[in-house]
Design an enzyme around this catalytic site. Sequence first.
Site, PDB file in Angstrom:
ATOM      1  N   ASP A 172      43.596  39.964  39.372  1.00 17.44           N
ATOM      2  CA  ASP A 172      43.167  41.702  39.233  1.00 17.44           C
ATOM      3  C   ASP A 172      41.868  41.396  39.473  1.00 17.44           C
ATOM      4  O   ASP A 172      41.360  42.680  39.598  1.00 17.44           O
ATOM      5  CB  ASP A 172      43.456  41.814  37.219  1.00 17.44           C
ATOM      6  CG  ASP A 172      43.757  42.352  37.301  1.00 17.44           C
ATOM      7  OD1 ASP A 172      44.499  43.155  38.100  1.00 17.44           O
ATOM      8  OD2 ASP A 172      42.881  43.293  36.691  1.00 17.44           O
ATOM      9  N   LEU A 173      41.791  41.945  41.189  1.00 16.52           N
ATOM     10  CA  LEU A 173      41.065  42.233  41.931  1.00 16.52           C
ATOM     11  C   LEU A 173      40.848  43.808  42.059  1.00 16.52           C
ATOM     12  O   LEU A 173      41.581  44.413  42.610  1.00 16.52           O
ATOM     13  CB  LEU A 173      41.012  42.026  43.399  1.00 16.52           C
ATOM     14  CG  LEU A 173      39.807  41.979  43.911  1.00 16.52           C
ATOM     15  CD1 LEU A 173      38.453  41.657  43.927  1.00 16.52           C
ATOM     16  CD2 LEU A 173      39.697  41.395  45.740  1.00 16.52           C
TER      17      LEU A 173
END
Length: 243
Positions: A172-173
């Site tokens: 979940d960058l």
Amino acid sequence: MTTDGGQRIATASGAMLADPEFLGNPAPEELFEPAFWATRGELLEVAGGRGAAWFIATTPHQWALRHYRRGGFIARLSQDRYLWCGEKRVRAFAEWRLLAELTRRGLPVPRPVAARYQRAGPAYRCDLITRRISGARPMSAALADAALDGPTWRAVGATVAQLHAAGVDHADLNAHNILLDAQRAVSVIDFDRGRLRAPGAWVTRNLSRLHRSLAKISRELPPDRFAAGAWESFLAGYETRRP
């Protein structure tokens, strides 16, 4: 038992994993209870986001405590319970192991302090404590205040490339999980569901996810916060350390 640099401690309803350097009083289970820290006057503030997160003032460091919560449609059925598939699959333990390895490699991530799960039948709940990165705040908050200069964008790009070169797939960058301190040093947090893997299409997916996040948070901000030149500077920094 010690594993992955941490000490495994059995509890009444599950187990915890803790760094022996930080383990001491209070009793292990109390480490994960915000109410305990509140009574000591050491609960600093509550952090936003999907998960439940708190900052804790300990001596001589500060910690970040996170209770794992579900997102999306499944959260309507259960906010914080996960299907039990064995201790190796516990999300807090998996993130602990990844952070311990990345810390060992000297990468800019928070050092894990302790993790816990509590099992009840076919489900479990879990928590993670990490060292808080002093003086740092989310990139999203920094952008809300002012435009970032080219060197900062390049530093962010170089840091993401450094993680990619190490094979780190961040699940979940986004702009909330990238931190900047007062000197614009960059670090990355929240490695839930992250993993180490060989280079592949996931690298492009990571970058696309970050770009979408930056575009989304910038819609309500002045146009200079995510102009075309900003992403170009990010990519220039990325190229200096790309995998």
